[in-house]
Design an enzyme around this catalytic site. Sequence first.
Site, PDB file in Angstrom:
ATOM      1  N   LYS A  29       0.808  -1.209   0.000  1.00  0.00           N
ATOM      2  CA  LYS A  29       0.000   0.000   0.000  1.00  0.00           C
ATOM      3  C   LYS A  29       0.847   1.268   0.000  1.00  0.00           C
ATOM      4  O   LYS A  29       0.590   2.201  -0.759  1.00  0.00           O
ATOM      5  CB  LYS A  29      -0.916  -0.022   1.221  1.00  0.00           C
ATOM      6  N   THR A  30       1.860   1.267   0.855  1.00  0.00           N
ATOM      7  CA  THR A  30       2.734   2.435   0.944  1.00  0.00           C
ATOM      8  C   THR A  30       3.324   2.751  -0.420  1.00  0.00           C
ATOM      9  O   THR A  30       3.374   3.902  -0.856  1.00  0.00           O
ATOM     10  CB  THR A  30       3.872   2.172   1.942  1.00  0.00           C
ATOM     11  N   ASP A 213      -4.485   8.075   3.985  1.00  0.00           N
ATOM     12  CA  ASP A 213      -4.082   6.723   4.342  1.00  0.00           C
ATOM     13  C   ASP A 213      -4.732   6.311   5.662  1.00  0.00           C
ATOM     14  O   ASP A 213      -5.156   7.161   6.432  1.00  0.00           O
ATOM     15  CB  ASP A 213      -2.548   6.688   4.460  1.00  0.00           C
ATOM     16  N   GLU A 214      -4.780   5.027   5.912  1.00  0.00           N
ATOM     17  CA  GLU A 214      -5.379   4.480   7.139  1.00  0.00           C
ATOM     18  C   GLU A 214      -6.783   5.051   7.345  1.00  0.00           C
ATOM     19  O   GLU A 214      -7.147   5.460   8.442  1.00  0.00           O
ATOM     20  CB  GLU A 214      -4.500   4.795   8.359  1.00  0.00           C
ATOM     21  N   GLN A 244      -7.618  -3.802   9.900  1.00  0.00           N
ATOM     22  CA  GLN A 244      -6.571  -3.186  10.712  1.00  0.00           C
ATOM     23  C   GLN A 244      -7.084  -1.967  11.465  1.00  0.00           C
ATOM     24  O   GLN A 244      -6.310  -1.099  11.866  1.00  0.00           O
ATOM     25  CB  GLN A 244      -5.373  -2.808   9.834  1.00  0.00           C
ATOM     26  N   ARG A 594       3.012  -7.811  10.884  1.00  0.00           N
ATOM     27  CA  ARG A 594       4.215  -6.977  10.759  1.00  0.00           C
ATOM     28  C   ARG A 594       5.430  -7.843  10.448  1.00  0.00           C
ATOM     29  O   ARG A 594       6.458  -7.352  10.009  1.00  0.00           O
ATOM     30  CB  ARG A 594       4.531  -6.209  12.054  1.00  0.00           C
TER      31      ARG A 594
END
Length: 713
Positions: A29-30, A213-214, A244, A594
Site C-alpha cells: 500500500k505504501t 491513508d489508514e 486493521q 508486521r
Amino acid sequence: MDGLTDAQAEAVQHTDGPLLVLAGAGSGKTRVITRRAAYLARMVARADEILAITFTNKAAGEMRERITALGVGRHMWICTFHALCARLLRTYAAEVGLQGNFTIFDQADSRALVKQAISKSDLNADNWSPRAMQERISQAKQNLKTPSEYASTEAYDFSGKAVAKIYEHYQSMLEDQNACDFDDLLMRTARLLEDNKGVRLALSDRFRYLLIDEYQDTNHAQYLIATHLARAHRNLCATGDPDQSIYAWRGADLQNILDFEADYEDAKVVRLEQNFRSSGAILSAASELISHNEHRKHKKLWTTDEFGASVELWTCESANIEAEKIAEAIEQYISEGGQPGDVAIFYRINALSRVAEDALRRKHIPYQIARGVEFYARKEIKDTLSYLRLISNPADETALMRAINTPTRGIGKVTLERVADYARVNGITVDAAVQAAETISTLKTARKKVGAFAELIRGLRDLPERPVKRIVQAVIERSGLEAEFNKQGGEIENDALDNVYELVNAAGDYDLENPEGSLTEWLQQISLVSDQDMIDDERGAVTLMTLHAAKGLEFPIVFMIGLEEGMLPHQRAAEDRLGGIEEERRLAFVGMTRAMKRLTLSWAMYRMVRGVTERTLMSHFLGQLPEDEIVTREFVDEKDRSLAHLGRFNQMDIESQYVDGFYPGCRVRHEDYGEGEVVRLETRMRKQYVRIRFREDGERSFALEHVSLYVID
DNA sequence: AGGTTAAATCTTTTT
DNA sequence: GATTTAACCT
C-alpha cells in the site's frame, strides 16, 4: 509502473474521481500511494495541489523522502490530520478566534484544565473524575458539538448537565489561554470548513488531489474535513483496511471506510490482496486468527512466497523466563550474523516493556523503545517546555504557572493568587500582571521575586527568533533549570540532564531541517509527535513497542509477548465497548502481519501486574491459530517461578531500607568523596540511587549500579 | 514556602 | 510497581 502488479498500477493510474484502495496487510500500500502521489505530480497536477494525509509524522517523512527520490513533490502537502489542521488554523487564526501563536495542549495539560473546570463548576473531583470528564468532552468535540450545542442537546440528565457545565468552563479557559487541545484541532478545522464558505471554496479548490491513508481509523471530524476538502474536485483517494482498524476507542469510525462507496457512488474500488511481506506460515496464522471475527467482509490474503519457518508459540513459566528466552533467541540470531535492527518485540500495554528491557540490557543487546509521547511528558522536559510555551504564547497561563516557580523561587500559592487577582480585576492576562509586578500593591516581599521572573521572561522574549536551539539553551541556563537538574541528578549518569540536552539537540535538528522555522512551529511539531516518530531505523537496535505503535511497520523477526487472557484481548477493552474483542483480535492481527520471516508468540503462566504476581490463562486467541502449522515450545519449570517475584524497591519499607546493605543514616565511604552519611535511598527512572551527605561536598546522588561504596561500622 | 514521608490510586491502547 | 496526592514537619 516499475514492479507494480496490475491492481497496484490500476490504483496508481486512476486520476480522476474518487478511489478506494482496500489494501490488505503487506500488500504494498505504501508503495502504491507513494507512486500515485508522484504520478499525479508528474502527469496531471502541480505538487502543491496534492494533499497526502498519513497516520504518523514518521510515515509522512518517509513518503516525502520517497517522492522526492522520484524527482517530484518538493511542495506537496504531506502530513497528519492533526498537523494539517494546526497549519490551517494558524493560517486562518483570525477566522476562528485564535491567535496564530496558539499553544497545543497535550493530554496532561488538558486534564489539568478539566480538573480546574470541575472545581469552577462547583463539583467535586472525587465524584467527577477528570479522566472521565475529559473523555466525554473529547467525544463531544469529535462530534463537533460546542459547549452550548452540547448543553442544548445532550444535557438532559444530571450527569449530562454536569458535563455541559464542565465543558463550558473548560473551553472558555482554553480559549482564554489561546490554546487548543488535540480534538480542537480537528473540530475547529471541520467547523471552519463548514461555516466559512470562502475558506471552504478556497481550500477545496486548492487541493485538487487528496490521498488519505489508514482511512479505517478516521473519526467523524476527520471524515468531515476530508469530505469538505474533496468537495470541489472529488479526487479523493482513500486507502485502508477494515481488518486493521484498531482505534475505535479513540473515536475512529469503521463505517467511514465501509460507506465510502455509498458516499461516492462513482468510486472506483481497487483491492490489493497479494501479500509481499510475510512468509506463508505467518500469513496463514494471521489469516486464520482474523477469520474468527464475525463482523467482517470476507477477504483472502495470498502470497507466492514459500511457507518458511513455522510460527512459534512459547509457553513460559514466568514473565522473566519469557523475556530471558527471547533475549537468548535474539542473542543467537545476532551471533549468526543477524542485525538487532531486524528484530521487534510487541506488547499490548507499555508496562510489559520493562521485563523485556531488563533482559535485553542484561545481555547487552542494543534496544530502543518507541515512546515519543512519554519523552515529552517527562517532568524535566515539561519544565523546560513551559518556559518556551510562555515565550511563544504569553496567554498560556498553564505554562506560566508551572514556569514561575520551577525551579523554586519562593513564589507560592498566595503570591500567585494575588497576581491572578490583579489580572482579573484589571482585565489583563496573568502574564501581563506578572510583567507589571511593580504596580501590584498587594505584593510585599514577593514583588521582587515576581519582578525578577518577569525580567527573565522579557530577556528570553527578546532573543532572536532563530535558531530555536539557542532559545532552548538560554532557557535552561538562565532559568536555573540546568543548575537544578545538575544538582539533583546522579553523579555518573543524570537522566534529567541528559533528557534536557536531548531536547536541545532536537531543537538543533529542527533548525537544520527548517531554516525558516520558528519556536511556535517547533513546539507544535513536538506536541504532535507519536511514539512511532521516535524510532530510529538507522540505529541498529531491537525495537520495543506497543501493538498500536506497530501499525504500518514491518520487521523480519517479531516477538509478541503477553498473549494472556485479559492482556490480549485486554480485559477493559473487551468489556468497554461492543465489538471490543474483535478489535483486540484485529490488534493481534496487525502485530502478526508486521512479521516478514519469523514470528514468535509467547505467554507467561505467572506475571507480575501492579506489584503482585498472578497466575494467568493462555489467551484464547492462541487457540484460534492453525494448530498443525504451529510449533510449540515450553519453558516451564517450577523453580523458575520465583524469578517472577524479582523486582526492585520503591517506597522505603523496613525490609527494603536495607537493600544492598545501605539504609538511611548509615555511614559510608566513597572512593572519591570520602566519608559521608546516607540520606536516603530512592528510585528514579527505574534505577536505584543513594543520596549521600558529605562533610565538605554537601549532598550528592549516585546511581547504585555505578558506584562502589563501603559501609563503615 | 518548601521539602519529606506515607497513603491512595492506578494503566489499555494515543494524535 | 510506579506515580500522584495528602499530611506533616521545618
